[in-house]
Design a protein around this motif. Sequence first.
Motif, PDB file in Angstrom:
ATOM      1  N   ASN A   1      12.419  67.318  34.587  1.00  0.00           N
ATOM      2  CA  ASN A   1      12.236  66.283  35.739  1.00  0.00           C
ATOM      3  C   ASN A   1      13.937  65.639  35.739  1.00  0.00           C
ATOM      4  O   ASN A   1      14.243  65.292  34.781  1.00  0.00           O
ATOM      5  N   SER A   2      14.498  65.768  36.895  1.00  0.00           N
ATOM      6  CA  SER A   2      15.624  65.200  37.102  1.00  0.00           C
ATOM      7  C   SER A   2      16.079  64.489  38.369  1.00  0.00           C
ATOM      8  O   SER A   2      14.818  64.421  39.252  1.00  0.00           O
ATOM      9  N   GLY A   3      17.065  64.444  39.096  1.00  0.00           N
ATOM     10  CA  GLY A   3      17.137  63.935  40.131  1.00  0.00           C
ATOM     11  C   GLY A   3      18.447  63.589  40.816  1.00  0.00           C
ATOM     12  O   GLY A   3      19.369  63.658  40.234  1.00  0.00           O
ATOM     13  N   VAL A   4      18.660  63.422  41.946  1.00  0.00           N
ATOM     14  CA  VAL A   4      20.153  63.128  42.555  1.00  0.00           C
ATOM     15  C   VAL A   4      19.955  61.705  43.700  1.00  0.00           C
ATOM     16  O   VAL A   4      18.870  62.016  44.374  1.00  0.00           O
ATOM     17  N   MET A   5      20.504  60.605  43.005  1.00  0.00           N
ATOM     18  CA  MET A   5      20.254  59.435  43.783  1.00  0.00           C
ATOM     19  C   MET A   5      21.426  59.463  44.948  1.00  0.00           C
ATOM     20  O   MET A   5      22.298  59.907  44.906  1.00  0.00           O
ATOM     21  N   TYR A   6      20.940  58.912  46.180  1.00  0.00           N
ATOM     22  CA  TYR A   6      21.804  58.321  47.106  1.00  0.00           C
ATOM     23  C   TYR A   6      21.455  57.085  47.808  1.00  0.00           C
ATOM     24  O   TYR A   6      20.640  56.266  47.391  1.00  0.00           O
ATOM     25  N   HIS A   7      22.463  56.776  48.495  1.00  0.00           N
ATOM     26  CA  HIS A   7      22.586  55.388  48.980  1.00  0.00           C
ATOM     27  C   HIS A   7      22.221  54.184  47.908  1.00  0.00           C
ATOM     28  O   HIS A   7      21.545  53.100  48.052  1.00  0.00           O
ATOM     29  N   SER A   8      22.960  54.666  46.644  1.00  0.00           N
ATOM     30  CA  SER A   8      22.713  53.584  45.413  1.00  0.00           C
ATOM     31  C   SER A   8      23.923  52.716  45.551  1.00  0.00           C
ATOM     32  O   SER A   8      24.901  52.646  46.258  1.00  0.00           O
ATOM     33  N   GLN A   9      23.473  51.834  44.887  1.00  0.00           N
ATOM     34  CA  GLN A   9      24.182  50.289  44.636  1.00  0.00           C
ATOM     35  C   GLN A   9      25.411  50.924  43.779  1.00  0.00           C
ATOM     36  O   GLN A   9      25.164  51.892  43.014  1.00  0.00           O
ATOM     37  N   ASP A  10      26.442  50.246  43.740  1.00  0.00           N
ATOM     38  CA  ASP A  10      27.652  50.580  43.007  1.00  0.00           C
ATOM     39  C   ASP A  10      27.252  50.205  41.495  1.00  0.00           C
ATOM     40  O   ASP A  10      26.902  49.327  41.069  1.00  0.00           O
ATOM     41  N   PRO A  11      27.461  51.082  40.435  1.00  0.00           N
ATOM     42  CA  PRO A  11      27.102  51.188  39.213  1.00  0.00           C
ATOM     43  C   PRO A  11      27.877  50.066  38.771  1.00  0.00           C
ATOM     44  O   PRO A  11      27.304  49.384  37.482  1.00  0.00           O
ATOM     45  N   ARG A  12      28.780  49.620  39.300  1.00  0.00           N
ATOM     46  CA  ARG A  12      29.711  48.463  38.384  1.00  0.00           C
ATOM     47  C   ARG A  12      28.947  46.999  38.681  1.00  0.00           C
ATOM     48  O   ARG A  12      29.464  45.989  38.412  1.00  0.00           O
ATOM     49  N   THR A  13      27.784  46.990  39.454  1.00  0.00           N
ATOM     50  CA  THR A  13      26.780  45.880  39.874  1.00  0.00           C
ATOM     51  C   THR A  13      25.857  45.928  39.182  1.00  0.00           C
ATOM     52  O   THR A  13      24.849  45.245  39.336  1.00  0.00           O
ATOM     53  N   MET A  14      25.807  46.914  38.263  1.00  0.00           N
ATOM     54  CA  MET A  14      24.605  46.755  37.314  1.00  0.00           C
ATOM     55  C   MET A  14      24.804  46.378  35.985  1.00  0.00           C
ATOM     56  O   MET A  14      25.494  46.601  35.262  1.00  0.00           O
ATOM     57  N   PRO A  15      23.559  45.473  35.523  1.00  0.00           N
ATOM     58  CA  PRO A  15      23.796  44.885  34.364  1.00  0.00           C
ATOM     59  C   PRO A  15      23.456  45.796  33.464  1.00  0.00           C
ATOM     60  O   PRO A  15      22.949  47.178  33.466  1.00  0.00           O
TER      61      PRO A  15
ATOM     62  N   GLU B   1      21.604  46.309  30.801  1.00  0.00           N
ATOM     63  CA  GLU B   1      20.173  46.786  30.698  1.00  0.00           C
ATOM     64  C   GLU B   1      19.296  47.024  31.796  1.00  0.00           C
ATOM     65  O   GLU B   1      17.939  47.509  31.793  1.00  0.00           O
ATOM     66  N   GLN B   2      19.802  47.309  32.917  1.00  0.00           N
ATOM     67  CA  GLN B   2      19.207  47.931  34.166  1.00  0.00           C
ATOM     68  C   GLN B   2      18.939  49.257  33.998  1.00  0.00           C
ATOM     69  O   GLN B   2      19.980  49.999  33.444  1.00  0.00           O
ATOM     70  N   ASP B   3      17.693  49.683  34.316  1.00  0.00           N
ATOM     71  CA  ASP B   3      17.323  51.028  33.861  1.00  0.00           C
ATOM     72  C   ASP B   3      17.778  52.074  35.145  1.00  0.00           C
ATOM     73  O   ASP B   3      18.518  52.870  34.909  1.00  0.00           O
ATOM     74  N   TRP B   4      17.392  51.762  36.364  1.00  0.00           N
ATOM     75  CA  TRP B   4      17.467  52.900  37.491  1.00  0.00           C
ATOM     76  C   TRP B   4      18.399  51.859  38.499  1.00  0.00           C
ATOM     77  O   TRP B   4      18.278  50.678  38.548  1.00  0.00           O
ATOM     78  N   PRO B   5      19.308  52.749  39.187  1.00  0.00           N
ATOM     79  CA  PRO B   5      19.991  51.825  40.171  1.00  0.00           C
ATOM     80  C   PRO B   5      19.083  51.757  41.512  1.00  0.00           C
ATOM     81  O   PRO B   5      18.024  52.585  41.702  1.00  0.00           O
ATOM     82  N   ILE B   6      19.174  50.816  42.055  1.00  0.00           N
ATOM     83  CA  ILE B   6      18.437  50.689  43.353  1.00  0.00           C
ATOM     84  C   ILE B   6      18.929  51.704  44.405  1.00  0.00           C
ATOM     85  O   ILE B   6      20.275  51.671  44.921  1.00  0.00           O
ATOM     86  N   SER B   7      18.087  52.476  44.909  1.00  0.00           N
ATOM     87  CA  SER B   7      18.694  53.672  45.529  1.00  0.00           C
ATOM     88  C   SER B   7      17.377  54.459  46.105  1.00  0.00           C
ATOM     89  O   SER B   7      16.486  54.098  45.885  1.00  0.00           O
ATOM     90  N   ILE B   8      17.690  55.801  46.499  1.00  0.00           N
ATOM     91  CA  ILE B   8      16.529  56.595  47.171  1.00  0.00           C
ATOM     92  C   ILE B   8      17.015  57.756  46.026  1.00  0.00           C
ATOM     93  O   ILE B   8      18.106  58.358  46.174  1.00  0.00           O
TER      94      ILE B   8
END
Length: 291
Positions: A120-134, A136-143
């Motif tokens: 299992n893997s994936g490609v995220m898009y329309h993701s939040q900027d990684p520099r806005t992630m704390p 301990e955040q697990d996945w980015p807000i994205s599709i």
Amino acid sequence: MKTSFSRFTRHCAALSLLLVLCSGASNRGTVTEDWIDLFNGKDINNWIVKIQHHETGDNYANTFRAEDRIIKVRYDGYDKFNEQFGHLYFKQPYSYYHLKFEYRFTGEWRKDAPGYTELNSGVMYHSQDPRTMPKEQDWPISIEMQLLAGLPDGKPRPTGNMCSPGTNIVYKGKLDTRHCINSSSKTYPANNDWIRAELIVLGDSLITHIINGDTVLQYSKPQIGGDVVNRYDPKQKIDGTILDHGFIALQSEGQPVDFRNVKLLNLEGCMDKASKSYRSYFVKGNAGLCK
């Protein structure tokens, strides 16, 4: 009425473009297409790493590496997986584009990772900027365009699915809050064969997933909402916000995987025919890109 007609016109234009992109119509042969190599084949200097439990930019244990003109996701430097879910983000966000890449599963899945992450893997898009992630955040807000391979149980396991960490989409005309929606693809075995995948993203309009040349899933209106994302900054998750642009990221969840030939055709640009920057395949105008 004027607004509705305008939206209808834009939607028709998007559908027309999609037919051209997916069919490989012969008249495209005369058009110069400015494909961008997101991966230069040598290094990941144009990419940003974010791994759970680590600060943005920390490529823990060399999880993401460039070797043999391949982006490799590996865990040979891990003592334990410890839910260190990771993503490798291209440095620039996009809105309207055609993304192509190839992937294959390889190596041994980490048995201390969650069971669903095997092959299992994936490609995220329309993701939040990684520099806005704390940290301990697990996945980015994205599709996510989810990538899977068949398991030994022999059950169907399509690839090119849609998953939605912290988001929702409109599917078959209705808001769909399921975390994942299966595509119509066949099940591919994990035999080290490269699988060709494509993602056509038209802002907040039509999204299309393509596997080995076949359209396997379509949906629209990606938006913030739902669960399956944790320990985020609340300022980044305003439910109901439509997502029409964002970052593209390659995923690490515990299964070794390879990516290569990661290319993007920007569908946003100068639509002034008098400009040298004009391309007939642009669907979104941006006067700032006219020369």
